[in-house]
Write an enzyme that holds these catalytic residues in place. Structure first.
Site, mmCIF file in Angstrom:
data_model
loop_
_atom_site.group_PDB
_atom_site.id
_atom_site.type_symbol
_atom_site.label_atom_id
_atom_site.label_comp_id
_atom_site.label_asym_id
_atom_site.label_seq_id
_atom_site.Cartn_x
_atom_site.Cartn_y
_atom_site.Cartn_z
ATOM 1 N N SER A 47 -17.039 -4.514 -86.699
ATOM 2 C CA SER A 47 -17.016 -5.971 -86.803
ATOM 3 C C SER A 47 -16.662 -6.308 -88.237
ATOM 4 O O SER A 47 -17.051 -5.595 -89.164
ATOM 5 C CB SER A 47 -18.372 -6.591 -86.463
ATOM 6 O OG SER A 47 -18.612 -6.522 -85.083
ATOM 7 N N GLU A 54 -9.317 -21.296 -96.610
ATOM 8 C CA GLU A 54 -9.092 -22.279 -95.562
ATOM 9 C C GLU A 54 -9.968 -22.055 -94.325
ATOM 10 O O GLU A 54 -9.907 -22.828 -93.388
ATOM 11 C CB GLU A 54 -7.618 -22.255 -95.146
ATOM 12 C CG GLU A 54 -6.650 -22.506 -96.280
ATOM 13 C CD GLU A 54 -6.343 -21.275 -97.151
ATOM 14 O OE1 GLU A 54 -5.596 -21.429 -98.126
ATOM 15 O OE2 GLU A 54 -6.865 -20.176 -96.881
ATOM 16 N N SER A 55 -10.771 -21.009 -94.253
ATOM 17 C CA SER A 55 -11.747 -20.729 -93.197
ATOM 18 C C SER A 55 -11.946 -19.223 -93.039
ATOM 19 O O SER A 55 -12.417 -18.591 -93.956
ATOM 20 C CB SER A 55 -11.414 -21.394 -91.876
ATOM 21 O OG SER A 55 -12.612 -21.489 -91.124
ATOM 22 N N HIS A 60 -14.135 -8.135 -83.699
ATOM 23 C CA HIS A 60 -15.177 -7.300 -83.110
ATOM 24 C C HIS A 60 -14.459 -6.347 -82.162
ATOM 25 O O HIS A 60 -13.655 -6.799 -81.339
ATOM 26 C CB HIS A 60 -16.206 -8.136 -82.353
ATOM 27 C CG HIS A 60 -16.807 -9.210 -83.196
ATOM 28 N ND1 HIS A 60 -17.798 -8.965 -84.129
ATOM 29 C CD2 HIS A 60 -16.533 -10.531 -83.275
ATOM 30 C CE1 HIS A 60 -18.113 -10.093 -84.730
ATOM 31 N NE2 HIS A 60 -17.356 -11.059 -84.232
ATOM 32 N N CYS A 75 -8.698 -24.577 -91.304
ATOM 33 C CA CYS A 75 -8.731 -26.035 -91.374
ATOM 34 C C CYS A 75 -7.499 -26.549 -92.128
ATOM 35 O O CYS A 75 -7.431 -27.712 -92.490
ATOM 36 C CB CYS A 75 -10.018 -26.509 -92.036
ATOM 37 S SG CYS A 75 -10.328 -25.775 -93.639
#
Length: 105
Positions: A47, A54-55, A60, A75
């Site tokens: 993971s 920006e995010s 996983h 975003c």
């Protein structure tokens, strides 16, 4: 969101290679990487998250099922998200790819 099926189990269990792919995908999107963290699970699975200005991008893996779940979230509508998605799907060479687009906000 990406769901990758029928991937090579060895790749899905290689934390360093997955980290390289996910960080390169962020670069392909022209995103600014802030930090990243990846974890290997025993006996198998990885993971990880790449935090971008920006995010984020997350992954996983379930090598025993040849499956990876990946989120590419931003975003900033000016990023080249499709370039990141194409790079990821090519690198994992999945036999079956499902893409889900979710508009937030």
């Amino acid at each position: 969101m990406l769901e990758l099926h029928d991937c090579d189990a060895t790749l899905l269990n290689d934390m360093q290679q997955i980290k390289t792919i996910m960080c390169e995908a962020a670069c392909k999107a022209k995103a600014m990487i802030v930090t990243e963290h990846f974890h290997y699970f025993l006996p198998f699975g990885v993971s990880g998250v790449v935090i971008i200005q920006e995010s984020h991008l997350t992954i996983h893996t379930w090598p025993e099922h040849g499956y990876a779940a990946i989120d590419v979230f931003t975003c900033n509508s000016k990023l080249a998200l499709q370039a990141a998605v194409q790079y990821i799907t090519q690198q994992f060479n999945a036999g079956n790819v499902t893409q889900h687009y979710l508009h937030r906000g």
